[in-house]
Design an enzyme around this catalytic site. Structure first.
Site, PDB file in Angstrom:
ATOM      1  N   HIS A 176      54.555  -3.332  13.845  1.00  0.00           N
ATOM      2  CA  HIS A 176      53.760  -2.214  13.682  1.00  0.00           C
ATOM      3  C   HIS A 176      52.832  -1.907  14.782  1.00  0.00           C
ATOM      4  CE1 HIS A 176      51.890   0.567  10.787  1.00  0.00           C
ATOM      5  NE2 HIS A 176      50.622   0.310  11.777  1.00  0.00           N
ATOM      6  N   GLU A 177      52.083  -2.972  15.301  1.00  0.00           N
ATOM      7  CA  GLU A 177      50.966  -2.712  16.128  1.00  0.00           C
ATOM      8  C   GLU A 177      51.610  -2.435  17.567  1.00  0.00           C
ATOM      9  OE1 GLU A 177      48.143  -2.160  15.097  1.00  0.00           O
ATOM     10  OE2 GLU A 177      48.427  -2.970  13.204  1.00  0.00           O
ATOM     11  N   HIS A 184      53.143   3.718  22.118  1.00  0.00           N
ATOM     12  CA  HIS A 184      52.720   4.919  22.103  1.00  0.00           C
ATOM     13  C   HIS A 184      51.680   5.073  23.303  1.00  0.00           C
ATOM     14  CE1 HIS A 184      51.924   8.653  19.583  1.00  0.00           C
ATOM     15  NE2 HIS A 184      52.448   9.019  20.240  1.00  0.00           N
TER      16      HIS A 184
END
Ligand code: ZN
Length: 689
Positions: free
Chosen positions: A473-474, A480
């Protein structure tokens, strides 16, 4: 006296100089940068020359970027290597920065310069990214009240102050009510079913008060195991009732009753919306989000509820049957459902977290994660030497065809002085400067167990599957930030991305943790070296969607309640908040809480956090991430793996690289060739038709 020129916080030439930075550098650096920024802003306010990107936005970004970068380092260190000296330096300077950013947000002269730039002939020639930055600035000044006349501006400021006071009081009441409660159980026989570690900690909590027996509180790690495991039904009811009524008119003390605060907060938000020229606060909240209108959000939630409902009804029927047949509970109540669910789960999917964990040693997980990133985005990741804040921290560089794209710090283990949780933060963002491209740098922080030494031999750290999901997730947020190709600071990476779309890349990455192909390359049993066996994988998958129908409806209930409270509501109608909640439950809930349940009185997300008219964002972003991931699942059919470079390249180009330079919907549509659909989310939760 420290020389400003030698202050390492003011050296922006490269990576942060972690070994040189000391708490005494903070105040002089921040004072210097604030002074410099105020000077620049004053010049820009008074500028009478035709305003242009180069003579207005760029100098403003230059000066605020330095401030944000220097303060970012201080904030980061405060979070990961807290010391009394550093904390003092952080707290002493924080107020100065808040004041600076607030004043900047309401600076009418700067707002007018942005308007001039927007109206200039240059605007039409600008890149989409620069136009977006200017549009965002105009939007934010307007929402900050910069456009109001003097009298309304004063009222706006009063409202902000008052809201901030009332929301703080709301969370203090919840906290006080939580802290005050205690349930002391004397006989261990009454606590049958509770795991040993829970009993142990309840006992030591009682001992701290100088009492014998076992003390339970309304803090989650204390009351939840009671609901989950206690065989004593009376005890479960007692603690359920206390938790469900805390900080309400049915709670322990009238001074902690949040009823009036809820009304006042809603009334002030409505007034703020009216001042700014909107019909209600839901509209204000959505201005900077991807969702377009309260109606669109409600429709989305109602549709999802309709789809989830049959699955939730089925979940509930199975749970009731199980409770009756195996537990002897004929009339399942709110204080029985958690207990019965846990028993059902244990029976159905016999495997333990502990067993699974043995297959996820740190080096395998990290290598598996990098393999996914490398395959999808055609990059290389390699260790690099750099100064860090702790010997356990690793530093890496990301390259493509030998060319540097970005770098990141990875700080995996929990330790004293480090804040809990996991997060991604930016150390530096990509932008084009006079010297060329400034590449992005990220901090990736987790709080996992460190390796242990047994008989002088270091055993690798092992991660639970939840922790593996967390790190994926991180890294989604990290990618991004790091893979962006945008040249302008305010919309590069995650900057400027809508709140309800920012979890797209992060939730997207989580999906790979459930793929057989990925897991085989990411697992090796700590003793045997064997990769995850298929039967255990099948059990994991089977357990993944346990009661997901019920869980989905619960999230929708919260989201719809939040939207309706901030939509066109007659706030002065008697008992309106409870009435709205009851209506929402009538419409969507299958497991309806008892009439005394006052969950709204401790709903901190919307009454003391940043989620007012925004709680739906969780599900909204999940539609995007699930649908984006479905493109990779489609590739599996033709390419044999979800690790498709073909689709990965498109995801990279249309979503990761563009950051906030265009609306999230445009990015999604460019990637998927159509608008988002809800189907993949339903399928991933086992709720496909
Ligand atoms: Zn996230």
């Amino acid at each position: 006296m420290l020389n400003i020129e030698q202050n390492p916080l003011l050296d922006f030439s490269g990576l942060p100089r972690f070994s040189d930075i000391k708490p005494e550098h903070v105040a002089p650096a921040i004072d210097f940068l604030l002074h410099e920024a105020r000077g620049v802003i004053e010049e820009l306010e008074n500028q009478t020359l035709p305003v242009s990107w180069n003579n207005f936005v760029e100098p403003l970004e230059d000066t605020t970027e330095k401030l944000a970068r220097a303060w970012g380092i201080v904030g980061h260190l405060n979070a990961v290597v807290d010391t009394p000296e550093l904390r003092a330096a952080y707290n002493d300077n924080q107020g100065k920065l808040t004041e600076f950013w607030t004043a900047l947000g309401q600076n009418l002269a700067l707002y007018q310069q942005y308007k001039r730039l927007h109206a200039s002939s240059e605007y039409g020639q600008m890149s989409a990214a620069r136009q977006k930055i200017i549009q965002n600035a105009l939007r934010d000044f307007k929402l900050g009240g910069a456009e109001l006349d003097a009298e309304k501006k004063a009222r706006y400021a009063e409202i902000q102050d008052k809201i901030s006071e009332l929301t703080t009081k709301f969370s203090e009441n919840v906290l006080d009510a939580t802290n005050h409660y205690e349930l002391l159980v004397n006989k261990v026989d009454d606590l049958k079913g509770l795991p040993d570690d829970v009993l142990q900690s309840a006992k030591s909590v009682a001992e701290k008060d100088g009492k014998s027996g076992y003390k339970f509180t309304l803090h989650f790690p204390s009351y939840f195991p009671m609901l989950q495991y206690a065989e004593n039904r009376q005890l479960r009811e007692t603690i359920y009732r206390a938790n469900a009524t805390k900080a309400s008119e049915l709670g322990s003390k009238p001074e902690w009753d949040n009823s009036e605060l809820i009304h006042s907060i809603l009334r002030l938000r409505k007034e703020e919306a009216t001042l700014l020229g909107y019909q209600n606060f839901a509209e204000v909240s959505l201005v900077s989000k991807m969702a377009e209108s309260p109606q669109q959000v409600s429709q989305f939630l109602e549709e999802l509820a309709t789809r989830a409902r049959p699955f939730a009804e089925n979940d509930l029927a199975q749970l009731r049957d199980f409770a009756r047949e195996e537990l002897g509970i004929d009339d399942m109540q709110a204080w029985d459902s958690t207990y019965a669910s846990e028993k059902l789960r244990e029976k159905r999917y016999a495997f333990s977290e502990q067993e699974l964990k043995q297959y996820f040693p740190e080096h395998k997980v990290i290598a598996g994660l990098f393999r996914v990133i490398r395959s999808l985005f055609d990059v290389e990741i390699s260790v690099e030497q750099a100064e860090t804040w702790h010997p356990d921290v690793q530093f890496y560089r990301i390259t493509r065809e030998g060319k540097l794209i970005g770098q990141f710090y990875l700080d995996l283990y929990a330790r004293n002085g480090k804040r809990g949780g996991a997060w991604m933060d930016d150390a530096r963002s990509r932008r084009r400067t006079a010297d060329g491209i400034q590449t992005p740098v990220a901090y990736l922080t987790c709080n996992f167990n460190e390796p242990i030494i047994v008989d002088g031999i270091k055993k690798p750290a092992t991660f639970s599957h939840d922790e593996v999901i967390t790190i994926f997730h991180e890294f989604g947020h990290g990618l991004h930030h790091l893979l962006t190709q945008v040249d302008d600071l305010s919309v590069s990476g995650i900057s400027g991305v809508e709140w309800d779309a920012v979890e797209l890349p992060s939730q997207f990455m989580e999906n790979f943790c459930w793929e057989w192909d990925v897991l085989q390359h990411m697992t090796a049993h700590v003793e045997t070296g064997e990769s995850l066996p298929r039967p255990l994988f099948d059990k994991m998958i089977a357990a993944k969607n346990f009661q997901s129908g019920l869980q989905t409806l619960r999230q929708i209930e919260f989201s719809l309640f939040d939207m309706r409270l901030h939509d066109n509501l007659d706030i002065d109608a008697p008992n309106i908040v409870q009435t709205v909640l009851d209506q929402v439950r009538d419409e969507v809930a299958v497991l309806v809480p008892p009439p005394f349940n006052r969950f709204q009185h401790s709903f901190g997300h919307i009454f003391s956090g940043g989620y007012a008219a925004g709680y739906f964002s969780y599900k909204w972003a999940e539609v995007l991430s699930a649908d984006a991931y479905a493109a990779f699942e489609e590739a599996m059919a033709s390419e044999g793996s979800t690790l498709s470079r073909r689709i990965g390249e498109k995801f990279q180009r249309e979503i990761l690289e563009v950051g906030g330079s265009r609306p999230a919907l445009a990015s999604f549509t460019a990637f998927r060739g159509r608008e988002p659909k809800i189907d993949a989310l339903l399928r991933h939760h086992g709720m496909a038709a």
